[in-house]
Write a protein that holds these residues in place. Structure first.
Motif, mmCIF file in Angstrom:
data_model
loop_
_atom_site.group_PDB
_atom_site.id
_atom_site.type_symbol
_atom_site.label_atom_id
_atom_site.label_comp_id
_atom_site.label_asym_id
_atom_site.label_seq_id
_atom_site.Cartn_x
_atom_site.Cartn_y
_atom_site.Cartn_z
ATOM 1 N N GLN A 48 6.674 -13.390 25.448
ATOM 2 C CA GLN A 48 5.868 -13.821 26.579
ATOM 3 C C GLN A 48 5.423 -12.644 27.449
ATOM 4 O OE1 GLN A 48 7.769 -17.929 27.915
ATOM 5 N NE2 GLN A 48 9.354 -16.401 27.647
ATOM 6 N N ASP A 49 4.452 -12.917 28.335
ATOM 7 C CA ASP A 49 4.037 -11.925 29.316
ATOM 8 C C ASP A 49 5.154 -11.710 30.327
ATOM 9 O OD1 ASP A 49 1.640 -11.819 28.049
ATOM 10 O OD2 ASP A 49 0.495 -12.863 29.599
ATOM 11 N N VAL A 50 5.108 -10.551 31.015
ATOM 12 C CA VAL A 50 6.133 -10.242 32.010
ATOM 13 C C VAL A 50 6.091 -11.228 33.173
ATOM 14 C CG1 VAL A 50 4.724 -8.660 33.386
ATOM 15 C CG2 VAL A 50 7.213 -8.307 33.239
ATOM 16 N N THR A 51 4.968 -11.901 33.383
ATOM 17 C CA THR A 51 4.879 -12.919 34.437
ATOM 18 C C THR A 51 5.897 -14.030 34.236
ATOM 19 O OG1 THR A 51 3.134 -13.970 33.139
ATOM 20 C CG2 THR A 51 2.442 -12.507 34.900
ATOM 21 N N MET A 52 6.286 -14.287 32.980
ATOM 22 C CA MET A 52 7.206 -15.386 32.707
ATOM 23 C C MET A 52 8.618 -15.105 33.192
ATOM 24 S SD MET A 52 5.245 -17.673 31.452
ATOM 25 C CE MET A 52 6.456 -18.873 30.854
ATOM 26 N N THR A 53 8.917 -13.874 33.583
ATOM 27 C CA THR A 53 10.241 -13.586 34.134
ATOM 28 C C THR A 53 10.430 -14.247 35.489
ATOM 29 O OG1 THR A 53 9.461 -11.538 35.185
ATOM 30 C CG2 THR A 53 10.350 -11.367 32.953
ATOM 31 N N LEU A 54 9.345 -14.681 36.140
ATOM 32 C CA LEU A 54 9.415 -15.193 37.505
ATOM 33 C C LEU A 54 9.253 -16.709 37.589
ATOM 34 C CD1 LEU A 54 7.263 -12.384 39.147
ATOM 35 C CD2 LEU A 54 9.730 -12.678 39.367
ATOM 36 N N VAL A 55 9.201 -17.399 36.444
ATOM 37 C CA VAL A 55 8.925 -18.839 36.487
ATOM 38 C C VAL A 55 10.082 -19.637 37.068
ATOM 39 C CG1 VAL A 55 7.258 -18.780 34.606
ATOM 40 C CG2 VAL A 55 9.685 -19.105 34.084
ATOM 41 N N ASN A 56 11.291 -19.093 37.068
ATOM 42 C CA ASN A 56 12.437 -19.819 37.609
ATOM 43 C C ASN A 56 12.686 -19.476 39.072
ATOM 44 O OD1 ASN A 56 13.294 -21.270 35.179
ATOM 45 N ND2 ASN A 56 13.795 -19.240 34.376
ATOM 46 N N THR A 57 11.602 -19.246 39.809
ATOM 47 C CA THR A 57 11.677 -18.973 41.237
ATOM 48 C C THR A 57 10.746 -19.922 41.977
ATOM 49 O OG1 THR A 57 9.979 -17.257 41.046
ATOM 50 C CG2 THR A 57 12.269 -16.555 40.909
ATOM 51 N N PRO A 58 11.006 -20.205 43.245
ATOM 52 C CA PRO A 58 10.186 -21.171 43.977
ATOM 53 C C PRO A 58 8.734 -20.715 44.133
ATOM 54 C CG PRO A 58 12.251 -20.724 45.134
ATOM 55 C CD PRO A 58 12.145 -19.712 44.046
ATOM 56 N N SER A 59 7.822 -21.683 44.126
ATOM 57 C CA SER A 59 6.399 -21.489 44.456
ATOM 58 C C SER A 59 5.672 -20.528 43.525
ATOM 59 C CB SER A 59 6.246 -21.005 45.907
ATOM 60 O OG SER A 59 6.728 -21.970 46.811
ATOM 61 N N ILE A 66 13.786 -12.101 54.086
ATOM 62 C CA ILE A 66 12.484 -12.587 53.669
ATOM 63 C C ILE A 66 12.688 -13.550 52.506
ATOM 64 C CG2 ILE A 66 11.165 -10.562 54.404
ATOM 65 C CD1 ILE A 66 11.321 -9.557 51.541
ATOM 66 N N ALA A 67 11.624 -14.251 52.121
ATOM 67 C CA ALA A 67 11.679 -15.132 50.958
ATOM 68 C C ALA A 67 11.545 -14.264 49.719
ATOM 69 C CB ALA A 67 10.564 -16.166 51.035
ATOM 70 N N VAL A 68 12.658 -14.033 49.046
ATOM 71 C CA VAL A 68 12.664 -13.048 47.963
ATOM 72 C C VAL A 68 13.479 -13.563 46.788
ATOM 73 C CG1 VAL A 68 14.673 -11.863 48.936
ATOM 74 C CG2 VAL A 68 13.139 -10.624 47.395
ATOM 75 N N SER A 69 13.044 -13.204 45.571
ATOM 76 C CA SER A 69 13.795 -13.479 44.353
ATOM 77 C C SER A 69 13.728 -12.242 43.482
ATOM 78 C CB SER A 69 13.208 -14.678 43.598
ATOM 79 O OG SER A 69 13.236 -15.852 44.382
ATOM 80 N N VAL A 72 33.408 -21.972 38.503
ATOM 81 C CA VAL A 72 34.577 -21.487 37.767
ATOM 82 C C VAL A 72 34.180 -20.206 37.059
ATOM 83 C CG1 VAL A 72 35.564 -23.786 37.411
ATOM 84 C CG2 VAL A 72 33.958 -22.852 35.738
ATOM 85 N N ASP A 73 35.175 -19.472 36.624
ATOM 86 C CA ASP A 73 34.902 -18.245 35.887
ATOM 87 C C ASP A 73 34.102 -18.551 34.629
ATOM 88 O OD1 ASP A 73 36.270 -16.808 37.744
ATOM 89 O OD2 ASP A 73 38.138 -16.684 36.590
ATOM 90 N N GLY A 74 33.077 -17.757 34.396
ATOM 91 C CA GLY A 74 32.283 -17.902 33.189
ATOM 92 C C GLY A 74 31.120 -18.859 33.306
ATOM 93 N N LEU A 75 30.996 -19.589 34.415
ATOM 94 C CA LEU A 75 29.911 -20.546 34.583
ATOM 95 C C LEU A 75 29.124 -20.227 35.850
ATOM 96 C CD1 LEU A 75 28.402 -23.176 33.817
ATOM 97 C CD2 LEU A 75 30.103 -24.407 35.200
ATOM 98 N N SER A 76 27.825 -20.099 35.704
ATOM 99 C CA SER A 76 26.958 -19.938 36.872
ATOM 100 C C SER A 76 25.827 -20.958 36.775
ATOM 101 C CB SER A 76 26.389 -18.522 36.940
ATOM 102 O OG SER A 76 25.575 -18.254 35.816
ATOM 103 N N ILE A 77 25.492 -21.538 37.911
ATOM 104 C CA ILE A 77 24.435 -22.551 38.000
ATOM 105 C C ILE A 77 23.446 -22.103 39.061
ATOM 106 C CG2 ILE A 77 23.918 -24.970 38.503
ATOM 107 C CD1 ILE A 77 26.813 -25.620 37.679
ATOM 108 N N ASN A 78 22.175 -22.182 38.752
ATOM 109 C CA ASN A 78 21.167 -21.824 39.748
ATOM 110 C C ASN A 78 20.078 -22.880 39.745
ATOM 111 O OD1 ASN A 78 18.795 -20.779 37.919
ATOM 112 N ND2 ASN A 78 20.667 -19.886 37.102
ATOM 113 N N GLY A 79 19.397 -22.979 40.861
ATOM 114 C CA GLY A 79 18.335 -23.969 40.969
ATOM 115 C C GLY A 79 17.338 -23.593 42.048
#
Length: 893
Positions: free
Chosen positions: A139-150, A122-125, A724-731
């Protein structure tokens, strides 16, 4: 001999060289997908080992070319991972241990509908506890989800807890929010009031958002998606934590927790307490609150597990409402006109205060190797409300409340006894109270019918009783406040016998302080209630089932549910009582009702039946690739507030169920260093009806606005890269096309449903407002060394329209960017390094971007109009927060 010796040395060196090497990998939560920091990685049979960093990454030097790694994490099943060469082992998933109360136990495993409960993708984050703790700040707990689509969050400038979160363009009343599997949307209107849940930041162990159809088995019909808040439960090992946070605008928060661990007899206790307060980003936005959390677990044997949990977050916060852009330009972007001073002391006209304890008892029963039963009994008791003004308000030249002038005005009222809209101007602060008791029971039975076929069946029962009324919060020097109430008969008609009709006089002499703690224990006499007083009963029953067939490469499922809702309203204020009917009440003013007319305080009972069905499939031809498709149809009952008209007992005769049809498809790719998902969706929402009524010349008429179809289509992309070790990128990126379709019809009928008038207005193609239809983001986290790491997230929002409902030509707001950044310092403490000191700092909106997050009007620019960024300055709305910061010092032991 020398040659033999040299050859032998070369062989030893070669062997030694080939036996030395480095193993790397990433340990993640197999359910939620988040990293597991602090997981143990050991070479089996040796003392060689290490632990994962905050991203779940590990690097381990080994002196052998093959062997087995033992991966363990408290509360998760230990995993043996063989290796035959050094290098990267990729992503290794650990799954919670269902046989014990884990460090963070997911109780009610058959109730909490996480994505793992269905193999069909499913479309899940998911947001793990580490991200919640580090990035949430003030911030409000809603702000935990701002880095997810839609997902779009607005309204922060309203005050603590006043944000609004939309998913795929659908408002909060059309997204299901669950706390440990329990529905927590308001039963009257489906809305969410995040100030009631301010403590979720402290007690959540994970947040998962399932966009669209989701995997929930309950008989709920969410249009936008389902958000699961999973709280902590009783922890297995003894330990605790303490932390303090300071932030901009005099914000401070302190919190501490301790858990006893699980005893040999199976008992354990975990507790947490916190306190926060701050001035708020905008002026006049002061807030204060506490959070408490108590969880007791008991596992008498391997078959049964119990957990009792109670939590609450009493709070108050002063509010800011939408204003014209011109007001912000004149007085500053932090302007709030809901407050003032009296003799130099701060006072506010708008204060929200609430206390909503939630308690649940979970029982997990492992009936056999192939059957299990999960049941949760829960209760919630909400008490509180919001303040506002009644009477003649006086403002200063800056537009704020002039309380000095108000007290002087009230001092001139004869004997201090004010009458609403009387000849002597007066002012009070009133409190609109909302109290409720909510009880529910959810149970789910799961049976493995075969190695590939699993069946679930269960029920969801809820009953809700709410009370709504107003009382005086502050007399501001008056002794009393009186109102004349125009009464209705049992047919909901205002009586017009005599010259002035039939009234009763209501006089309040007691005031009630707007306090969340006091509201939980106050009693409110009926004779002290003003403006209105009504209760409602809402009862709900649902049955749900799911059948899933799954192999290593293919799965398919079907879910279905039916539900029935029962509604009734009880009005104690605006209907004639027996004394008035008989003409004997000393409160009666005007003409009493004729004898023989019965009082009408209880509404007609209303029952509504609904159902939903959804199904789908997935296909994974290889370990790296997966495809899925889902389809769902919801026939959803209207909310309570749409059933009864104009805040009376009058039943809306034209209300009907809403119809929602959803289609989804997606593709997922996963490898050791890169994973990505692409989701396509199409959601159609029809038969939305809003109805009001009127009485003209004793003729009852109903005006109904048949809303056009809302059609939301779009594409979503998200990815994670660990180059590489120690680096993660998300988008992530999401592009939506959310529009109204067809015509909107306004129909007026009489009480026999005969059509009096019928008008059609074209809204086809009008843009749905309130959320950005185009959004994207890019973030990274980098571990500089074992103790220091940095991270940053950038987000872009565009195609944001005014939040004004159905409209043919909507107003488009300017696009904007937001950049957040953070740094974390960790220091292990103690001889065994099991304790930890952590310092976390965040800067949100680091570039101090000035932007408008929401407008509630759509006024276009006309010749001669003043403008701001191309917008008519008469438009009402909110600016977003500018640059903010917070620093947290945390000690884990």
């Amino acid at each position: 001999m020398k040659r033999i010796y040299l050859a032998f040395v070369a062989l030893l060196m070669t062997t030694f060289a080939f036996s030395q090497g480095t193993l790397t990998g990433t340990i993640v939560d197999g359910e939620l997908g988040g990293p597991l920091p602090g997981a143990s990685v050991m070479v089996k049979g040796t003392s060689t080992g290490t632990s994962t960093d905050f991203d779940g990454n590990f690097t381990l030097d080994v002196n052998q070319s093959s062997g087995t790694l033992v991966i363990s994490y408290i509360g998760f099943v230990t995993k043996n991972v063989p290796f035959s060469t050094t290098g990267s082992l990729g992503t290794i998933s650990l799954f919670p241990d269902a046989e014990e109360l884990g460090e963070v136990v997911v109780v009610g495993t058959g109730i909490i509908d996480l994505a793992k409960d269905r193999k069909t993708p499913i479309a899940v984050s998911s947001v793990p506890v580490k991200i919640i703790q580090e990035k949430i700040g003030t911030q409000d707990v809603t702000m935990t989800l701002v880095n997810t689509p839609s997902v779009y969050v607005s309204g922060q400038s309203g005050g603590f807890g006043d944000t609004n979160m939309r998913v795929r363009g659908f408002d909060q009343d059309n997204t299901a929010f669950l706390l440990n599997g329990q529905p927590i949307n308001g039963m009257e209107d489906g809305l969410m009031y995040w100030s009631n849940w301010s403590g979720l930041n402290d007690i959540a162990s994970a947040v998962q958002i399932q966009r669209g159809l989701g995997s929930s088995k309950l008989a709920i019909s969410s249009v936008g998606g389902t958000v699961n808040f999973v709280t902590k439960a009783t922890e297995m090992n003894e330990g605790g934590f303490a932390y303090a946070t300071v932030a901009n605008n005099n914000y401070i928060k302190t919190s501490a927790g301790y858990n006893t661990g699980i005893s040999e007899k199976g008992w354990g206790l975990s507790v947490m307490l916190s306190h926060w307060q701050g001035d708020g980003y905008n002026e006049g936005n002061f807030g204060e609150g506490q959070t408490y959390f108590i969880s007791a677990g008991y596992r008498p044997n391997d078959t049964h597990g119990f957990n009792f949990l109670i939590t609450g977050a009493p709070q108050f916060h002063d509010q800011n409402f939408t204003k014209s852009i011109s007001s912000y330009l004149e007085y500053g972007r932090r302007y709030n006109n809901n407050w003032g001073t009296y003799k130099g002391q701060y006072l506010t006209e708008r204060r929200n205060f609430y206390h909503k304890p939630v308690a649940n008892l979970n029982w997990d029963w492992n009936i056999s190797e192939t059957a299990s039963l999960s049941t949760v009994l829960y209760a919630s008791w909400g008490n509180g409300g919001g303040t506002g003004n009644l009477g003649n308000r006086i403002r200063t030249a800056e537009g704020r409340i002039d309380y000095d002038a108000i007290y002087a005005q009230n001092a001139a009222v004869t004997n201090g006894d004010a009458v609403s809209f009387g000849s002597e101007p007066a002012y009070i602060t009133r409190a609109s109270m909302n109290l409720h008791n909510w009880y529910g029971l959810i149970s789910n039975f799961e049976k493995e019918l075969s190695d590939n076929l699993t069946w679930n069946v269960g029920f969801d029962l809820r009953t809700y009783y709410g009370k709504h009324f107003r009382v005086v919060s502050d007399f501001h020097g008056l002794n009393s406040w009186s109102e004349n109430v125009r009464l209705r008969d049992q047919n909901n008609n205002h009586e017009t016998y005599g010259t002035f009709g039939t009234y009763k006089r209501v006089t309040a002499t007691e005031s009630f302080r707007p306090s969340a703690w006091q509201a939980a224990f106050n009693s409110y006499p009926e004779d002290q209630k003003i403006a209105y007083s009504n209760d409602e009963r809402i009862s709900y029953g649902g049955l749900f089932t799911q059948l899933e067939y799954a192999t290593d490469t293919f799965s398919t499922f079907f879910q279905g549910s039916i539900s029935n809702q029962y509604h009734q309203r009880f009005d104690f204020y605006q209907y004639a009582d027996q004394a008035l009917i008989d003409g004997t009440s000393s409160q009666a003013t005007g003409t009493p009702l004729p004898a023989g007319i019965e009082p009408g305080t209880d509404s007609e009972k209303v029952n509504n039946f609904g159902y939903n069905a959804k199904g789908g499939f997935s296909y994974s031809p290889t370990m790296q690739h997966s495809f899925y498709g889902n389809v769902g149809y919801y026939n959803r009952q209207p909310y309570h507030d749409n059933i009864y008209l104009n805040f009376t007992n009058q039943v809306n005769p034209l209300t009907e169920n809403e119809k929602i049809f959803g289609l989804e498809a997606g593709y997922g790719f996963s490898s050791a260093i890169f994973s990505a998902n692409v989701n396509l969706y199409r959601t159609s929402w029809k038969d939305r009806v809003v109805t009001s009524s009127d009485i003209v010349d004793d003729v009852v008429t109903f005006e109904s606005n048949f809303g056009t179809e809302q059609l939301h289509t779009g594409v979503e992309v998200d990815f994670k890269l660990r180059p590489v070790d120690g680096l993660s990128i998300n988008g992530f990126a999401s592009i939506g096309d959310w529009v109204y379709k067809g015509d909107a019809v306004t129909q007026v009928t009489d009480e026999n449903r005969n059509v009096i008038s019928f008008e059609t207005e074209d809204f086809d193609g009008g843009k749905v407002g309130g959320a950005a239809q185009t959004s994207g983001g890019l973030g990274f986290a980098y571990r500089i060394n074992k103790m220091i790491s940095v991270d940053s997230d950038w987000r872009y929002y565009a195609d944001l329209y005014s939040d004004v409902g159905a409209i043919k030509e909507n107003l488009k707001l300017p696009s904007f960017n937001i950049l957040d950044a953070g740094v974390t310092f960790r220091m292990p403490l103690g001889a065994d390094k099991t304790k930890q000191l952590k310092i976390r700092g965040n800067v949100n909106n680091a570039l101090n971007t000035i932007y408008i997050s929401r407008l509630t009007t759509a006024r276009f620019v006309e010749p001669g109009d003043e403008t701001y960024n191309g917008l008519n300055v008469s438009n009402q709305g909110y600016f977003g927060w500018g640059r903010t910061w917070n620093v947290t010092l945390r000690y884990d032991f």
